[in-house]
Scaffold this motif. Structure first.
Motif, PDB file in Angstrom:
ATOM      1  N   LEU A 198       0.827  -1.194   0.000  1.00 58.16           N
ATOM      2  CA  LEU A 198       0.000   0.000   0.000  1.00 58.16           C
ATOM      3  C   LEU A 198       0.868   1.253   0.000  1.00 58.16           C
ATOM      4  N   ASP A 199       0.490   2.234  -0.813  1.00 53.86           N
ATOM      5  CA  ASP A 199       1.024   3.584  -0.724  1.00 53.86           C
ATOM      6  C   ASP A 199      -0.023   4.393   0.023  1.00 53.86           C
ATOM      7  N   ILE A 229       6.894  -7.673  -3.598  1.00 62.33           N
ATOM      8  CA  ILE A 229       6.897  -6.278  -3.989  1.00 62.33           C
ATOM      9  C   ILE A 229       7.136  -5.414  -2.759  1.00 62.33           C
ATOM     10  N   ALA A 230       7.963  -4.383  -2.932  1.00 63.97           N
ATOM     11  CA  ALA A 230       8.232  -3.408  -1.871  1.00 63.97           C
ATOM     12  C   ALA A 230       8.222  -2.031  -2.501  1.00 63.97           C
ATOM     13  N   LEU A 231       7.659  -1.056  -1.798  1.00 65.01           N
ATOM     14  CA  LEU A 231       7.541   0.293  -2.317  1.00 65.01           C
ATOM     15  C   LEU A 231       8.461   1.261  -1.584  1.00 65.01           C
ATOM     16  N   ASP A 232       8.934   2.251  -2.334  1.00 61.70           N
ATOM     17  CA  ASP A 232       9.631   3.412  -1.784  1.00 61.70           C
ATOM     18  C   ASP A 232       8.858   4.642  -2.251  1.00 61.70           C
ATOM     19  N   PRO A 233       7.767   4.980  -1.573  1.00 68.58           N
ATOM     20  CA  PRO A 233       6.933   6.089  -2.045  1.00 68.58           C
ATOM     21  C   PRO A 233       7.676   7.417  -2.106  1.00 68.58           C
ATOM     22  N   ASP A 234       8.532   7.680  -1.119  1.00 69.32           N
ATOM     23  CA  ASP A 234       9.257   8.950  -1.111  1.00 69.32           C
ATOM     24  C   ASP A 234      10.193   9.068  -2.306  1.00 69.32           C
ATOM     25  N   GLY A 235      10.822   7.949  -2.662  1.00 70.39           N
ATOM     26  CA  GLY A 235      11.728   7.952  -3.800  1.00 70.39           C
ATOM     27  C   GLY A 235      11.053   7.647  -5.120  1.00 70.39           C
ATOM     28  N   GLY A 236       9.746   7.359  -5.081  1.00 71.34           N
ATOM     29  CA  GLY A 236       9.009   7.071  -6.302  1.00 71.34           C
ATOM     30  C   GLY A 236       9.440   5.783  -6.984  1.00 71.34           C
TER      31      GLY A 236
END
Length: 301
Positions: free
Chosen positions: A201-202, A249-256
């Protein structure tokens, strides 16, 4: 004081079962743990200094477990013992409530516990007994939690290449007076998916991302959709394709950025919109779960 460091933590189900970490560009690989019993889901609590992962074990034997180590691979301990869960898959750390959540495949349930492994609960139960467990549409795999919206999200993957997968959500807690098998607040966000696996989730942009195995063009992909009720959903946006049995899957929202693993042994990096895709690791064995963490600086004495 050393600088803060971003690391990816990856599980390899082959080669005896390993947990390793790398930089976001794939460099500086460090094997932290070996001898995991078919590891699948991984979560990192950088603030407390712990890495958690699930062991599927042997599905027919109902011997799944959850383990924990320090960030350097030390102090390995089992927090949910063998048989405390059947076939645990993706693992999610919910920091607000200080809970671990996971999908239990052949157990046909979504579960959670405290960070020390106590207070194990079943939140969703999709079937009971051996006959039900052979029905792969009941298999719970991916899991994620939105503490702000108060929702628990999960996938039920369905048989291989069958296009019978679902993505669902319900309240984080059981409705008053209801059990995990008969709760009435479950919403189906998507059905007819190729073979949905892991979720992320973002929470800032309110977007749900997931991997799909299954047949192209919709399968072996990464998709996303806004975190909205079923009646406001539209067709998912497919971001990445041509994965070789996509899993983690892994997200880096700050880094896009997003990071994705597949069973062929690749780790991919891409923008959150699927742009600038590249392989940062290849031929690493059968890769399953992946997590991203920013490690806090350590003081040098």
């Amino acid at each position: 004081m050393s600088e803060r460091q971003e690391r990816l933590f990856v599980l390899e189900a082959s080669g005896g079962g390993r947990l390793f970490s790398v930089n976001p560009d794939g460099s500086d690989k460090k094997v932290l743990v070996t001898g995991c019993r078919i590891p699948d889901g991984v979560a990192v609590d950088a603030e407390a200094g712990h890495i958690y992962w699930t062991n599927m074990g042997v599905p027919q034997e109902n011997d799944g477990s959850i383990e924990r180590v320090d960030l350097d691979g030390g102090n390995r301990t089992t927090i949910v013992p063998s048989g405390g869960t059947h076939t645990p898959k993706q693992l999610h750390l919910e920091t607000v409530g200080q809970k671990l959540y996971w999908g239990d495949r052949e157990g046909m349930r979504v579960m959670r516990c405290d960070l020390d492994g106590s207070n194990v609960e079943t939140l969703v139960q999709t079937g009971q007994g051996e006959d039900d467990s052979r029905d792969e549409t009941r298999w719970c795999v991916g899991v994620a939690v939105d503490p702000v919206g108060g929702h628990l999200y999960w996938t039920q993957k369905g048989p291989s290449d069958a296009g019978l997968g679902k993505l669902l959500r319900a309240g984080v807690d059981l409705p008053a007076g209801q059990g995990a098998a008969e709760r009435d607040d479950i919403e189906v966000l998507f059905d007819g998916l190729p073979e949905p696996i892991d979720l992320e989730l973002d929470l800032v942009e309110r977007m749900l991302y997931w991997t799909d195995r299954g047949d192209p063009p919709r399968g072996n992909s990464v998709s996303r959709s806004p975190m909205k009720p079923p009646d406001e959903q539209r067709a998912p946006e497919i971001l990445l394709t041509h994965l070789m049995e996509g899993i983690g899957i892994a997200l880096d929202p700050d880094g896009g950025r997003m990071y994705v693993t597949d069973l062929a042994g690749s780790v991919y990096a891409a923008g959150l919109d699927g742009s600038d895709r590249r392989e940062i690791l290849v031929a690493q064995g059968n890769l399953t779960g992946i997590a991203r963490a920013v490690l806090q600086p350590t003081r040098r004495t």
